[in-house]
Design a protein around this motif. Sequence first.
Motif: not given
Length: 280
Positions: A175-197
């Motif tokens: 159950y572990a993954a980060t944006p570095k584990d994305i193999a395909d990102n067709p819309k070139k989405l940018e992921f912002v990793e934030v403290e959940a709260a």
Amino acid sequence: MGKKSLGMIVGLFTAVSFAVAGCSTSAFTSTSTGQATEPKKEVTLKVGAAPVPHAEILEFIKPKLKEQGVNLEVVVLDDEGQLNPALKEKQIDANFFQHVPYLDSVKNEQGYDFVVTTKVHVEPIGFYSDKLRSKDEIREGAKIGIPNNPSNEYRALILLQEQGWIKLKDGLTNYAATPKDIADNPKKLEFVEVEAATLPRVLPDLAGAVINTNIVLEAKIDPKSALFREGANSPYANVITVRKGDENRDEIKKLDAVLTSAEVKKFIEDKYGVAVVPAF
């Protein structure tokens, strides 16, 4: 005073003394057997919890546990991340805030020797946006907020993969993954990793964010406003966790039984609707 009068007074005094003694004794004896009865012992059970919905559910069951001789004390900490250390250090007897994938992601590193006693509910994680009216409006290069703790980050990415927005690498485990584990990102989405709260606070600066339901409820966001969410078959059920060996304590068994009762199921469904789904 004559001897006869004195004798009558002494006899009367003696009778009154026995009567008083008899009344005093009856306060501590059974009326049927005359055997001494001890007051019913009450056990205090401290359970650490997230504020919503966990602590609210625990507050609801307090009277029922009280009837069974358990005084439930609900402990809410400012930092939910301290609930597992508090359990390990015996500051509380159990906690109720996490799902098994999260516990699995931290227990080895932190040396937690914990046991899960029962599943209570699922809070389907969902995608929320102040800007989009449907998922089809997502644009190329859009900024998407996701929780930065390991298990919930994986959970968020899986949800986005189910929508066809990304594809993760094959063979991911634990159950572990980060944006570095994305193999395909067709819309070139940018992921912002934030403290959940903090995700609700940064939502206006993003195209949208994947947010845990308990945080949505705390932020007074309508959970029905999610553009999409997990299904009811999510493996992320929130659980009661105790130190290994405490799972057989009578008060823990009583807690589990009440939490998984029909009365609690109805309370969850009536109060939270789609935001919280009973897992029993």
